[in-house]
Scaffold this motif. Sequence first.
Motif, PDB file in Angstrom:
ATOM      1  N   LYS A  15       0.870  -1.258  -0.116  1.00  0.00           N
ATOM      2  CA  LYS A  15       0.085   0.020   0.043  1.00  0.00           C
ATOM      3  C   LYS A  15       0.788   1.328   0.077  1.00  0.00           C
ATOM      4  O   LYS A  15       0.720   2.064  -0.923  1.00  0.00           O
ATOM      5  CB  LYS A  15      -1.084  -0.191   1.386  1.00  0.00           C
ATOM      6  N   LEU A  16       1.810   1.316   0.913  1.00  0.00           N
ATOM      7  CA  LEU A  16       2.824   2.427   0.969  1.00  0.00           C
ATOM      8  C   LEU A  16       3.495   2.653  -0.592  1.00  0.00           C
ATOM      9  O   LEU A  16       3.596   3.688  -0.820  1.00  0.00           O
ATOM     10  CB  LEU A  16       3.631   2.367   2.088  1.00  0.00           C
ATOM     11  N   GLN A  17       4.067   1.680  -1.016  1.00  0.00           N
ATOM     12  CA  GLN A  17       4.644   1.679  -2.249  1.00  0.00           C
ATOM     13  C   GLN A  17       3.905   2.271  -3.285  1.00  0.00           C
ATOM     14  O   GLN A  17       4.371   3.206  -4.177  1.00  0.00           O
ATOM     15  CB  GLN A  17       5.034   0.338  -2.784  1.00  0.00           C
ATOM     16  N   ILE A  18       2.485   1.808  -3.414  1.00  0.00           N
ATOM     17  CA  ILE A  18       1.552   2.337  -4.436  1.00  0.00           C
ATOM     18  C   ILE A  18       1.269   3.802  -4.212  1.00  0.00           C
ATOM     19  O   ILE A  18       1.342   4.499  -5.066  1.00  0.00           O
ATOM     20  CB  ILE A  18       0.308   1.461  -4.484  1.00  0.00           C
ATOM     21  N   LEU A  19       1.155   4.128  -2.789  1.00  0.00           N
ATOM     22  CA  LEU A  19       0.864   5.693  -2.533  1.00  0.00           C
ATOM     23  C   LEU A  19       2.191   6.351  -3.086  1.00  0.00           C
ATOM     24  O   LEU A  19       2.069   7.307  -3.644  1.00  0.00           O
ATOM     25  CB  LEU A  19       0.723   5.754  -1.033  1.00  0.00           C
ATOM     26  N   ARG A  20       3.447   5.925  -2.837  1.00  0.00           N
ATOM     27  CA  ARG A  20       4.670   6.444  -3.279  1.00  0.00           C
ATOM     28  C   ARG A  20       4.717   6.714  -4.902  1.00  0.00           C
ATOM     29  O   ARG A  20       5.087   7.749  -5.267  1.00  0.00           O
ATOM     30  CB  ARG A  20       5.730   6.005  -2.720  1.00  0.00           C
ATOM     31  N   ASN A  21       4.585   5.481  -5.463  1.00  0.00           N
ATOM     32  CA  ASN A  21       4.632   5.542  -6.676  1.00  0.00           C
ATOM     33  C   ASN A  21       3.625   6.510  -7.664  1.00  0.00           C
ATOM     34  O   ASN A  21       4.114   6.945  -8.268  1.00  0.00           O
ATOM     35  CB  ASN A  21       4.374   4.007  -7.368  1.00  0.00           C
ATOM     36  N   THR A  22       2.283   6.472  -7.028  1.00  0.00           N
ATOM     37  CA  THR A  22       1.449   7.390  -7.590  1.00  0.00           C
ATOM     38  C   THR A  22       1.706   8.652  -7.367  1.00  0.00           C
ATOM     39  O   THR A  22       1.473   9.695  -8.323  1.00  0.00           O
ATOM     40  CB  THR A  22       0.301   6.982  -7.004  1.00  0.00           C
ATOM     41  N   ALA A  23       2.194   9.062  -6.237  1.00  0.00           N
ATOM     42  CA  ALA A  23       2.855  10.437  -5.784  1.00  0.00           C
ATOM     43  C   ALA A  23       3.727  10.943  -6.638  1.00  0.00           C
ATOM     44  O   ALA A  23       3.908  12.023  -7.251  1.00  0.00           O
ATOM     45  CB  ALA A  23       2.947  10.684  -4.382  1.00  0.00           C
ATOM     46  N   MET A  24       4.850   9.997  -6.835  1.00  0.00           N
ATOM     47  CA  MET A  24       6.219  10.410  -7.695  1.00  0.00           C
ATOM     48  C   MET A  24       5.911  10.261  -8.980  1.00  0.00           C
ATOM     49  O   MET A  24       6.902  10.567  -9.933  1.00  0.00           O
ATOM     50  CB  MET A  24       7.254   9.504  -7.099  1.00  0.00           C
TER      51      MET A  24
END
Lengths: 537, 248
Positions: A15-24
């Motif tokens: 979940k954190l990775q998806i949030l980060r990838n989406t944001a970046m």
Amino acid sequence: MAVTPVPLRVFARLKLQILRNTAMSSGRRAVAFILGIMLGVVFGLIGFVTLLSSAISSNRQTVVVLIGSAIALGWLALPVLFFGVDETLDPARFALLPLTKGRVVAGQIVAAAIGVPAAATTVALLGFVLGSFRAGVAAALVALIGAALTVFFGILGSRAVTSTFAMSLRSRKAKDLATVAIAVLAGSIGPLEAVAFSVAGPGHHDVARRLVTILGWTPAGAGFAAPYDVATGRPLIAAARLGILVASIALAAALWWVTLESAMIGTAAGPRRAAKSGDSRGAVAALLPAPLRVRSAGPLIGIAGREMRYWIRDPRRRAALFTMTTVLVVFPIFRTMYHVSGVSFPTWLITGPMGVLAGVLLINMFSFDGPAYGLHVLVGVRPRTEILGRALGFALTLLPIYAVANVVLAVVADEPRRIPAGVGAMLATTGVSLGTAAALAVPAAFPMPESRNVLAMNAGTGAERGLLSLAALAIIFAISLPALVAAHYFGWQHGWAYAVGGLVWGACWFLAGVAFAVRALKRRGPDRLLAQITLPG
Amino acid sequence: MPAFAVTGMVKQFRGFYAVAGVSLAVPVGSFFAVLGPNGAGKTTLLSMAVGLLRPDQGSAYVLGRSVWDDPIEVKRQLGVLPEANRLFDRLTGPQLLAYVGLLHGMDRDVIDQRASELLSVLGLADAGRTLVVDYSAGMKKKIGLACALLHGPRVLVLDEPFEAVDPVSGQIIRDILRRYVAGGGTVVFSSHVMELVERLCTHVAIMNAGQIQRAGSLDQVRGGRPLEDVFVEAVGGRTDVGTELSWL
């Protein structure tokens, strides 16, 4: 080879990775993510302060239960709206992995508890728990249990709903339908609320109190009503409310458990229906709606016809059109019928804003097509044909709705002599509106995400779209103002003359806007416009 | 005069050269394949050549006319198979063809007749009132091809025309294209499938890292060897797994 059970921290990391990838993934999304965090902080703090100051104060119980229920319903409904956007939500994505059903369930709960909404909710509910200390430790403890159970119910309930509808929400038609239903519902909330209160009469507080009494016995509000029972010495009532919450959680968990497997492997889908038989009228007649079926149809008529089809078939356009129609047409009719303010408005004060707002739908007209606009570039559609065709298709879709609304409004208000002035105001403002939209369409074009769900995360274009709409509204309103003022002075006595004047005013501004747009499109070049409205990748 | 030509084409995205100075001439009546691995720059090159993407440098010509200076006349002669997401997919197949025909300014009866024939030959007539968005990938490819052919262009540019198409439909598409070339038309298409290219094409260009590595008639490029060997040699890169994946 034995497979080790996947630790829950893997889901958390996913979940954190998806949030980060989406944001970046782009600067725009990073801005959207930061705005999301800021909004989360604002909502969390507002909730915290409101609940802290209101909790266990007898005259503020209504506020607490309403806010608490809104939080619970938000948790229940938002994942359904965003289904297919957050990759950790769709159970089908786990179908090929060696995971037990229990592990998927636990993983999904962990994933749901991570993110801005979860953090904002925690902050807000902390205010509720701390505020409940005013009534003693027991009330605070019940508040803590009630708040935690409510959020847990929201998480489980939303997953149960998404699992149940997983297959249907994955199908295009179901998503399209859901999108329109949600958009219309969203557009109706304000008007319906106003109408409901106006029907209920002056006793608004009684209505709210009755609503809170009902909510207090539903899983959405029970957890927030229970501490008040403890504070007023009714622990059994509090226990009964928490019992409802626990039973609802059990029900949601059972539903989720039963439907999860079919959602993961897709057994909920029915057999694919056979295609409807073809159209025997010929291809051109099948494309063009009745008003455009002329013998000498060319590119202009073709674009107008395709636009008319798209205003009904493209879910984003359809949702925008339905929402606007609901707000601008249905609400004024209700308002007039029930005399909400006790004063019935002149028709032009309703049809005028209809025209003003029409342009907002069209300011990013090229982006609705996205990469499909490339077909126009490949064929070499001339700029004037391009702009006029789109405006014609939109006008032919919208103006009949507005015309009927104008007549209905006049009939409902029992003032048929208002019809010409209403028509004049509508034509004047719609012309100005379409002209302004055309003028802005090329210089201000920006890409829209390829989503069929208009309410799905919008890749950071929300702020851009909002600012552009506001600017367009200001321009349209300024140019339309003389026509609306003229309606006030001449609309009653010289209705038809005013209607002709409105048509001329609208037509002049429309043609000026089109001329500007044609020059802008020639200068920029269709290929550059295509690049401007197409999302990279 | 070549049917289709590009000279000195350059396109860069954020400092990365997708196409780095490509010149190419396609003879009239040829069946020309542009081969290359993923990311070689084929789609970017073809997009610039048909007027969808403005090059940083270079020119493109169709039957002697400049794509960027005389776009309307060029686009009358040119048929392009668009990517699936470039279709107006909320229309049915017949409606989409009617739309393309009207945009080209074709006569209404001609549109109806050609649309009916194309849908029938490509096996799309049974799709009835199904919207293109609900078509399978292969059906989308076929309706895209029908859109490219509808106005009877003299040059066809097709990006991966056989991708996701079943063998029967592939056979029909090959037959249509052969007939088109036999009638004097020119086909330029991109592909990864060597066997198909060897069977269909008269001319080949192999592209890698934004540049043309080999170009000419099929026999010239092959030099008596299988095309796949020539392709691998031209493109380079890893072709075997070595000692890794021993656990498989």
